[in-house]
Design an enzyme around this catalytic site. Structure first.
Site, PDB file in Angstrom:
ATOM      1  N   GLY A 284       0.828  -1.212   0.000  1.00  0.00           N
ATOM      2  CA  GLY A 284       0.000   0.000   0.000  1.00  0.00           C
ATOM      3  C   GLY A 284       0.853   1.248   0.000  1.00  0.00           C
TER       4      GLY A 284
ATOM      5  N   GLY B 225       0.902   4.349  -0.693  1.00  0.00           N
ATOM      6  CA  GLY B 225       0.303   5.679  -0.876  1.00  0.00           C
ATOM      7  C   GLY B 225       1.174   6.702  -0.177  1.00  0.00           C
ATOM      8  N   ALA B 226       0.526   7.665   0.466  1.00  0.00           N
ATOM      9  CA  ALA B 226       1.272   8.746   1.119  1.00  0.00           C
ATOM     10  C   ALA B 226       2.116   8.213   2.275  1.00  0.00           C
ATOM     11  CB  ALA B 226       0.299   9.811   1.613  1.00  0.00           C
TER      12      ALA B 226
ATOM     13  N   GLY C  23       2.849   4.994   3.149  1.00  0.00           N
ATOM     14  CA  GLY C  23       3.786   3.945   2.739  1.00  0.00           C
ATOM     15  C   GLY C  23       4.941   4.490   1.922  1.00  0.00           C
TER      16      GLY C  23
ATOM     17  N   ASN D 110      -4.017   3.380  11.351  1.00  0.00           N
ATOM     18  CA  ASN D 110      -4.805   4.060  12.368  1.00  0.00           C
ATOM     19  C   ASN D 110      -5.809   3.121  13.033  1.00  0.00           C
ATOM     20  OD1 ASN D 110      -4.832   6.674  13.351  1.00  0.00           O
ATOM     21  ND2 ASN D 110      -5.294   7.506  11.327  1.00  0.00           N
TER      22      ASN D 110
ATOM     23  N   LYS E  26      -4.133   7.427  21.260  1.00  0.00           N
ATOM     24  CA  LYS E  26      -4.321   8.145  19.995  1.00  0.00           C
ATOM     25  C   LYS E  26      -5.811   8.238  19.665  1.00  0.00           C
ATOM     26  CE  LYS E  26      -2.390   8.848  15.418  1.00  0.00           C
ATOM     27  NZ  LYS E  26      -1.908   8.277  14.153  1.00  0.00           N
TER      28      LYS E  26
ATOM     29  N   SER F 158      -7.895  14.024   8.787  1.00  0.00           N
ATOM     30  CA  SER F 158      -7.671  13.096   7.666  1.00  0.00           C
ATOM     31  C   SER F 158      -8.997  12.496   7.197  1.00  0.00           C
ATOM     32  CB  SER F 158      -6.698  11.997   8.072  1.00  0.00           C
ATOM     33  OG  SER F 158      -7.237  11.257   9.143  1.00  0.00           O
TER      34      SER F 158
ATOM     35  N   GLU G 148     -12.184   5.579   7.554  1.00  0.00           N
ATOM     36  CA  GLU G 148     -11.826   4.481   8.467  1.00  0.00           C
ATOM     37  C   GLU G 148     -12.815   4.397   9.633  1.00  0.00           C
ATOM     38  OE1 GLU G 148      -7.698   5.781   8.939  1.00  0.00           O
ATOM     39  OE2 GLU G 148      -7.051   3.949   7.932  1.00  0.00           O
TER      40      GLU G 148
END
Lengths: 317, 317
Positions: B14, B16-17, B19, B110, B192, B263, B275
Site C-alpha cells: 500500500g 500511498g502517502a 507507505g 490508524n 491516539k 484526515s 476508516e
C-alpha cells in the site's frame, strides 16, 4: 334568508407552503383570510395562491396580500403564524402591530416549547398551539403542492381549550380538514417529537438518506429507538406520560409508509435553515432543566447546529 | 573495511502517502525496500516516488515495484502494511503469498483493534503494531507531500518488544524518524484514539469543519470531551489507565496548533472511504464486550457508517 354569520378575520403570517394551504382552506370555509408574504410576495399579490392537491386543486385569493403585518387595515380575530420555527425570526415583534386585545394568536409550527417567547410577550391573549400533519411544499412562488395528509391538532397553550380554540376548530372542520382539539397540546407536541427528533436529524446527519434507509441499517434503527426513548423520558419529566407502545408504533408506521425524505432533509438539500432549535435545542434545554441525561439528543443537536451554521454561512456570505 | 551488515528486506503493502514516505525513509536508512502499489502503480514503476518535504525533498526508488505481493521474488524480513484500515481490504490473504516463517508483519495503520484478524491468521509471527503521527498526502500519483511531523511509536502486538521490533526501531531512528518503542502498544492506540474518535468523525458529521471550528462552539467542544471520556473509560476496561490529564491536554494541544481538516474530512471531501470501523466500529465492539455504555461513540458510529456507505454507493454505482 340566512341569519348573518360573524365572518372571522384571519391574518396568516408566513404564507409559504403550510400557510398557503391552510389559509386557502380556511378561506374556503368562509373566513376572510389575508396573508403576510416574504419571498413570494409579488407572485401572490399578482396571482394569488394555487394549491395543487390529489384531493382537488383550488385557488386562494387572500383578502389582503401584505409585506408587513402593520399594513393590515383591520383587527384580526386570529393571527396564524406559519413561518418556520427559527429563533432568528422575531415573531413577537413581527406580529406586535396587528395583535389587538381580542386577537387570538395561533402558532402552527413544528417543535417543542416554541410557544415560550410569544406566551411571555402576550400573557393575556389566547395562544393556540397547532400541530399539522401534512406533506406540502411550495414548488414555485405562489404554487403549492399538497402531497398528502393535512390533519391538525390544536389546543390552548400551555393547556386547556378556549372559545377561540373551538371556533378555529370548527373552521378547520368546515374546511374539510380533519381537526381535533386537546386539553394537553404539550403532550401532543412531545408525541410528535418522538418521531421528529430522531428522523429529521438522522436523515441529514447520516448523509442525506430516506426514512427506510435509516430503518434498514441496524445501528441507525437502534439509534432512532434510543433517541425516541430519551424524548419519552423528557415528556414524562414534563408531566406527560406517552403511550407505552409509542416507539414501536412510530417505527411500524414509518416502515409501512413509502420511504421518503424528511422535511429537514428537504430543507438541507435546498440550503434552507433547518429547525434545529425547535426540534432539538429546546429539548436539550428541557433536559438540562430536568437534570435528565440525553446523550443522543445532545450529540445530534451539537452536530446539526454546526451543519446549520455552516449552511447559513454558505448562503449569506 | 567495514564489517558486512545484514541489509533488511522490506516490502511495503500500500505505497500511498504513508507507505511512500516511510518506505522512502527506511530506504535512506539502508534497507532494501520494495512496494506493492495499486492506483499509482504505473507512475511509481516509471518514476519512483518523490517526497516533497519541508525537511528536505527526496526521491525513493523502490527495489521492486509490484502489483501483487506474490510477485515479490525474495523473502522479506518485514512486510509493512500501510493501506488504510478498511474491513473490505482482505489484508491477511493479500500478504499470504509473501509472508514466510521469518517475516515480521508490521501494521502501520490508524485505529483500535485493527490487528485482530492478522494476529488470528499469523499467530506465530512477530506482529509489530506501529502508530504514525504525521501529516502527509499524495498530491498526484507517486508524488507525496510531507506537511508535518513523522514520529512513530511501535511495539509487539498485543504487548512486549521483540528483537525484530528493535531492529525496525533502529532503522526508523537511522532514517532520522523520531521513533519510540513501547511494551504496551495497545495503550498507545487507545491514547491516539482519544483524539481520533471525536475529531475525525465530528469534522465530517458537523458539516465539513476544521478543528478550531469544532472547539469554538460550546456544544461540539463539550461533545468532544464526552467522546474522549468514553474512550478513556474503554481503555480502562481494557486494562490501560490513561493519564488523568489526557483530555485537557488533547484539547489544549489542538487549540495551539493551526486549525486544520482531519484526515477523515479529507477522505470525505475526496470521496474516499473513511476508516469508520477502525476508529469507531471496533471501539463500539469493545464497549459491547465490556458492557460499558458509550452513547456518544454509538451515535457517531451509526451516523458515519451510513455516510460512508452512501458515499461508496455514489462512487461505484
Amino acid at each position: 334568508m340566512e341569519s348573518p354569520e360573524i365572518i372571522p378575520k384571519i391574518l396568516i403570517v408566513g404564507a409559504g407552503a403550510v400557510g398557503g394551504f391552510y389559509g386557502g382552506k380556511l378561506s374556503q370555509a368562509g373566513a376572510e383570510v389575508s396573508v403576510v408574504c416574504r419571498s413570494n410576495y409579488e407572485a401572490v399579490r399578482n396571482r394569488g395562491i394555487v394549491i395543487r392537491s390529489g384531493t382537488g386543486d383550488f385557488e386562494f385569493k387572500p383578502k389582503y396580500v401584505l409585506r408587513y403585518s402593520e399594513e393590515y387595515p383591520e383587527t384580526p380575530d386570529y393571527v396564524i403564524i406559519t413561518t418556520k420555527a427559527l429563533p432568528e425570526i422575531p415573531l413577537a415583534s413581527i406580529i406586535k402591530p396587528v395583535v389587538k386585545s381580542e386577537t387570538g394568536i395561533v402558532l402552527l409550527q413544528n417543535g417543542i416549547d416554541i410557544e415560550v417567547s410569544i406566551a411571555h410577550e402576550y400573557p393575556k391573549h389566547d395562544l393556540i398551539s397547532v400541530l399539522a400533519f401534512i406533506g406540502v411544499s411550495q414548488i414555485e412562488h405562489g404554487i403549492i403542492w399538497h402531497q398528502d395528509y393535512g390533519r391538525v391538532e390544536l389546543g390552548l397553550y400551555p393547556k386547556g381549550i378556549s372559545k377561540k380554540t373551538r371556533v378555529l376548530l370548527d373552521l378547520f372542520s368546515k374546511a374539510g380538514i380533519e381537526a381535533t382539539v386537546t386539553e394537553t397540546i404539550m403532550a401532543s407536541r412531545w408525541k410528535k417529537l418522538v418521531w421528529n427528533a430522531p428522523f429529521n436529524p438522522l436523515s441529514v446527519l447520516a448523509g442525506g438518506v430516506e426514512t427506510h434507509t435509516l430503518l434498514s441499517d441496524p445501528h441507525t434503527r437502534e439509534l432512532i429507538k434510543r433517541v425516541m426513548t430519551e424524548v419519552v423520558a423528557l415528556a414524562r419529566h414534563d408531566g406527560y406520560i406517552l403511550p407505552s407502545e409509542i416507539i414501536k408504533k412510530n417505527i411500524e408506521v414509518t416502515e409501512k409508509m413509502p420511504s421518503y425524505k424528511t422535511s429537514m432533509l428537504l430543507d438541507y438539500e435546498a440550503r434552507r435553515p433547518m429547525e434545529v432549535e425547535a426540534i432539538l435545542g429546546n429539548a436539550i434545554k428541557k433536559a438540562e432543566q430536568f437534570g435528565v441525561p440525553t446523550p443522543y439528543l445532545y450529540a445530534l443537536y451539537s452536530l446539526l447546529k454546526l451543519v446549520n451554521q455552516h449552511f447559513k454561512k454558505t448562503l449569506f456570505f
